[in-house]
Write a protein that holds these residues in place. Structure first.
Motif, PDB file in Angstrom:
ATOM      1  N   SER A   1      35.613 -21.787  -5.034  1.00 45.60           N
ATOM      2  CA  SER A   1      35.295 -22.750  -3.981  1.00 45.60           C
ATOM      3  C   SER A   1      33.992 -22.351  -3.297  1.00 45.60           C
ATOM      4  CB  SER A   1      36.420 -22.794  -2.944  1.00 45.60           C
ATOM      5  OG  SER A   1      36.365 -21.649  -2.099  1.00 45.60           O
ATOM      6  N   PHE A   2      33.487 -23.236  -2.448  1.00 47.59           N
ATOM      7  CA  PHE A   2      32.285 -22.906  -1.680  1.00 47.59           C
ATOM      8  C   PHE A   2      32.513 -21.668  -0.819  1.00 47.59           C
ATOM      9  CE2 PHE A   2      29.706 -23.205   2.190  1.00 47.59           C
ATOM     10  CZ  PHE A   2      28.438 -23.272   1.631  1.00 47.59           C
ATOM     11  N   PHE A   3      33.747 -21.479  -0.344  1.00 49.05           N
ATOM     12  CA  PHE A   3      34.037 -20.398   0.601  1.00 49.05           C
ATOM     13  C   PHE A   3      34.036 -19.019  -0.050  1.00 49.05           C
ATOM     14  CE2 PHE A   3      35.767 -24.232   2.460  1.00 49.05           C
ATOM     15  CZ  PHE A   3      35.360 -24.145   3.768  1.00 49.05           C
ATOM     16  N   THR A   4      34.061 -18.955  -1.371  1.00 53.79           N
ATOM     17  CA  THR A   4      33.936 -17.651  -2.034  1.00 53.79           C
ATOM     18  C   THR A   4      32.638 -17.554  -2.832  1.00 53.79           C
ATOM     19  OG1 THR A   4      35.373 -18.490  -3.819  1.00 53.79           O
ATOM     20  CG2 THR A   4      36.400 -17.144  -2.114  1.00 53.79           C
ATOM     21  N   SER A   5      31.748 -18.534  -2.640  1.00 57.22           N
ATOM     22  CA  SER A   5      30.416 -18.449  -3.230  1.00 57.22           C
ATOM     23  C   SER A   5      29.565 -17.476  -2.410  1.00 57.22           C
ATOM     24  CB  SER A   5      29.756 -19.824  -3.244  1.00 57.22           C
ATOM     25  OG  SER A   5      29.413 -20.221  -1.915  1.00 57.22           O
TER      26      SER A   5
ATOM     27  N   ASN B   1      40.335 -19.607  -0.287  1.00 59.17           N
ATOM     28  CA  ASN B   1      39.942 -18.207  -0.419  1.00 59.17           C
ATOM     29  C   ASN B   1      40.384 -17.672  -1.778  1.00 59.17           C
ATOM     30  OD1 ASN B   1      38.981 -15.700   0.347  1.00 59.17           O
ATOM     31  ND2 ASN B   1      40.600 -15.286   1.824  1.00 59.17           N
ATOM     32  N   GLY B   2      39.938 -16.468  -2.105  1.00 58.16           N
ATOM     33  CA  GLY B   2      40.397 -15.840  -3.334  1.00 58.16           C
ATOM     34  C   GLY B   2      39.376 -14.857  -3.866  1.00 58.16           C
ATOM     35  N   LEU B   3      39.763 -14.151  -4.904  1.00 59.36           N
ATOM     36  CA  LEU B   3      38.860 -13.256  -5.609  1.00 59.36           C
ATOM     37  C   LEU B   3      37.959 -14.077  -6.536  1.00 59.36           C
ATOM     38  CD1 LEU B   3      41.538 -10.583  -6.521  1.00 59.36           C
ATOM     39  CD2 LEU B   3      39.654 -10.241  -4.899  1.00 59.36           C
ATOM     40  N   VAL B   4      36.771 -13.583  -6.770  1.00 61.63           N
ATOM     41  CA  VAL B   4      35.849 -14.220  -7.712  1.00 61.63           C
ATOM     42  C   VAL B   4      35.960 -13.449  -9.023  1.00 61.63           C
ATOM     43  CG1 VAL B   4      33.456 -14.849  -8.175  1.00 61.63           C
ATOM     44  CG2 VAL B   4      34.330 -14.883  -5.829  1.00 61.63           C
TER      45      VAL B   4
ATOM     46  N   LEU C   1      44.662 -19.054   0.370  1.00 65.48           N
ATOM     47  CA  LEU C   1      44.297 -18.939  -1.038  1.00 65.48           C
ATOM     48  C   LEU C   1      44.334 -20.283  -1.748  1.00 65.48           C
ATOM     49  CD1 LEU C   1      46.432 -15.796  -1.890  1.00 65.48           C
ATOM     50  CD2 LEU C   1      43.951 -15.859  -1.735  1.00 65.48           C
ATOM     51  N   ARG C   2      43.408 -20.470  -2.686  1.00 66.10           N
ATOM     52  CA  ARG C   2      43.413 -21.672  -3.513  1.00 66.10           C
ATOM     53  C   ARG C   2      44.619 -21.687  -4.436  1.00 66.10           C
ATOM     54  NH1 ARG C   2      39.293 -21.513  -7.356  1.00 66.10           N
ATOM     55  NH2 ARG C   2      39.193 -23.781  -7.466  1.00 66.10           N
ATOM     56  N   ARG C   3      45.044 -20.522  -4.895  1.00 71.29           N
ATOM     57  CA  ARG C   3      46.198 -20.403  -5.782  1.00 71.29           C
ATOM     58  C   ARG C   3      46.880 -19.074  -5.484  1.00 71.29           C
ATOM     59  NH1 ARG C   3      41.733 -19.613  -9.175  1.00 71.29           N
ATOM     60  NH2 ARG C   3      41.805 -21.751  -9.930  1.00 71.29           N
ATOM     61  N   PRO C   4      48.177 -18.946  -5.805  1.00 72.37           N
ATOM     62  CA  PRO C   4      48.865 -17.680  -5.519  1.00 72.37           C
ATOM     63  C   PRO C   4      48.244 -16.528  -6.302  1.00 72.37           C
ATOM     64  CG  PRO C   4      50.432 -19.434  -6.055  1.00 72.37           C
ATOM     65  CD  PRO C   4      49.077 -19.959  -6.372  1.00 72.37           C
ATOM     66  N   VAL C   5      48.340 -15.331  -5.748  1.00 71.29           N
ATOM     67  CA  VAL C   5      47.931 -14.125  -6.466  1.00 71.29           C
ATOM     68  C   VAL C   5      49.136 -13.190  -6.527  1.00 71.29           C
ATOM     69  CG1 VAL C   5      45.508 -14.271  -5.828  1.00 71.29           C
ATOM     70  CG2 VAL C   5      47.068 -13.000  -4.361  1.00 71.29           C
ATOM     71  N   MET C   6      49.250 -12.480  -7.637  1.00 73.35           N
ATOM     72  CA  MET C   6      50.374 -11.569  -7.828  1.00 73.35           C
ATOM     73  C   MET C   6      49.955 -10.435  -8.746  1.00 73.35           C
ATOM     74  SD  MET C   6      53.298 -12.150  -6.333  1.00 73.35           S
ATOM     75  CE  MET C   6      54.541 -11.462  -7.422  1.00 73.35           C
ATOM     76  N   PRO C   7      50.646  -9.299  -8.668  1.00 75.52           N
ATOM     77  CA  PRO C   7      50.458  -8.272  -9.695  1.00 75.52           C
ATOM     78  C   PRO C   7      51.054  -8.778 -11.007  1.00 75.52           C
ATOM     79  CG  PRO C   7      52.243  -7.670  -8.224  1.00 75.52           C
ATOM     80  CD  PRO C   7      51.597  -8.892  -7.642  1.00 75.52           C
TER      81      PRO C   7
ATOM     82  N   LEU D   1      47.765 -24.514  -0.001  1.00 72.94           N
ATOM     83  CA  LEU D   1      47.089 -23.239   0.203  1.00 72.94           C
ATOM     84  C   LEU D   1      48.135 -22.192   0.573  1.00 72.94           C
ATOM     85  CD1 LEU D   1      43.889 -24.234   2.238  1.00 72.94           C
ATOM     86  CD2 LEU D   1      44.218 -24.155  -0.228  1.00 72.94           C
ATOM     87  N   ASP D   2      47.957 -20.976   0.074  1.00 73.14           N
ATOM     88  CA  ASP D   2      48.911 -19.892   0.295  1.00 73.14           C
ATOM     89  C   ASP D   2      48.366 -18.866   1.283  1.00 73.14           C
ATOM     90  OD1 ASP D   2      50.508 -21.041  -1.610  1.00 73.14           O
ATOM     91  OD2 ASP D   2      50.927 -19.152  -2.655  1.00 73.14           O
TER      92      ASP D   2
END
Length: 362
Positions: A12-16, A84-87, A119-125, A326-327
């Motif tokens: 997303s723009f927010f993680t650019s 939000n999220g990791l790139v 977050l845009r999508r869930p994150v998990m190990p 969003l999560d």
């Protein structure tokens, strides 16, 4: 490095780097961001910014909190990151994202709570290890979801105009307001054509934004020096990249509203607005007229999504037909501060249940 990685990642723009770079440049010197990165054969394949801070829980318990792309300081986080999220390089995302999350979980001796917000999508190990990982670390996972409101601009183009897609009641209010405004002159929408014009229109937006919140005896977002400095930096750095859209909506010479949007790969994020409620409000709907015109404007420009983002407001429900989730994701370890907060909250809940009984007895 970040720019090259984002060209390989659906973000997303927010993680650019447009957002993240401006944010890092504006942070005060007492904030110490950490650069989380993953490499494969020397090439960057994953990135994120993690900031640690002390958060006071239950007003008296200091807790060490790590956050992704946020500081934990309310006066700085008024920027309100979303999507939000990791790139991460898309070709290895399904492998690398869980490993990066796992790496942060493994640093549990450095934090009491780990937060990934909006977050845009869930994150998990890794899925096959998730249960055993959390059991071994004795870590609790909490997840909250909120909707973000979107308009599909492909549907708008097929319908011919946005108002044909929405329910009868908001459609009536928008058309009635639009027709009333036309008595003052043609209703127009225009995008700022230069950085100087964008900054000047942003000042008009701030004027109406502040007036709206002052009427409610509250402070709007633009009361913060950090907030203003950040957006000045953001616009100056990225307007000529085509990523900043500031729209002016007028009826003749009369201002109806200004909208501040981000443009990212066909996705329009509506970030802030300044609406002239004092002159154009009353029983009319200047904000909804402005958004409807902005939706049609961006549909005509060939974009695919107009995003009113998170926050449950009537106008968002009225103008949109779809939502995405969003999560807000948090992991907590059973450290002394966490246990102390849990004890304080249990005691508070118990006191709340006991109090009515004592009142009846007396």
């Amino acid at each position: 490095m970040w720019r090259e990685l984002e060209s390989r990642s659906e973000i997303s723009f927010f993680t650019s780097w447009s957002w993240i770079g401006s944010w890092l440049r504006c942070l005060p010197t007492d904030v110490a961001p950490m650069f989380l990165r993953a490499r494969l054969n020397g090439r960057l394949i994953g990135a994120g910014i993690v900031v640690g801070s002390v958060m006071w829980k239950a007003r008296c318990i200091p807790m060490r909190v790590w956050r992704l792309n946020e500081t934990g300081r309310p006066e700085l986080d008024k920027l309100t990151i979303e999507y939000n999220g990791l790139v991460i390089d898309d070709t290895v995302k399904h492998l690398v994202e869980p490993l990066m999350v796992q790496y942060l979980l493994d640093q549990g001796s450095e934090w009491d709570e780990l937060q990934f917000n909006a977050l845009r999508r869930p994150v998990m190990p890794p899925k096959q290890r998730a249960r055993s990982v959390f059991h071994a670390l004795r870590t609790r996972l909490k997840r909250v979801r909120q909707p973000a409101y979107q308009v599909c601009l492909v549907d708008v183009r097929e319908a011919g105009e946005h108002v044909r897609l929405i329910k009868q009641k908001p459609r009536y209010h928008i058309r009635r307001s639009y027709n009333t405004y036309q008595q003052s002159g043609p209703v127009t929408i225009e995008a700022a054509q230069s950085m100087e014009q964008a900054l000047a229109w942003l000042e008009r937006l701030k004027h109406y934004h502040r007036a709206y919140w002052a009427a409610r005896r509250q402070e709007g977002a633009f009361q913060s020096d950090f907030f203003n400095d950040f957006h000045d930096q953001l616009i100056r750095a990225n307007f000529n990249r085509g990523e900043i859209q500031i729209l002016a909506v007028k009826a003749g010479d009369r201002e109806i509203a200004y909208l501040y949007n981000f443009v990212w790969n066909g996705h329009i994020y509506n970030y802030q607005s300044g609406v002239n409620y004092a002159e154009m409000g009353g029983k009319l709907s200047p904000g909804m007229v402005a958004h409807t015109l902005a939706i049609d404007f961006n549909a005509a420009a060939g974009h695919h999504t107009y995003d009113l983002m998170a926050g449950d407001h009537h106008y968002k429900r009225a103008l949109t037909l779809q939502t995405v989730q969003l999560d807000w994701w948090a992991a907590r370890r059973p450290t002394l501060p966490v246990k102390a907060e849990d004890s304080v909250r249990r005691a508070a809940r118990l006191a709340t249940r006991i109090r009515p009984s004592l009142s009846k007895a007396s």
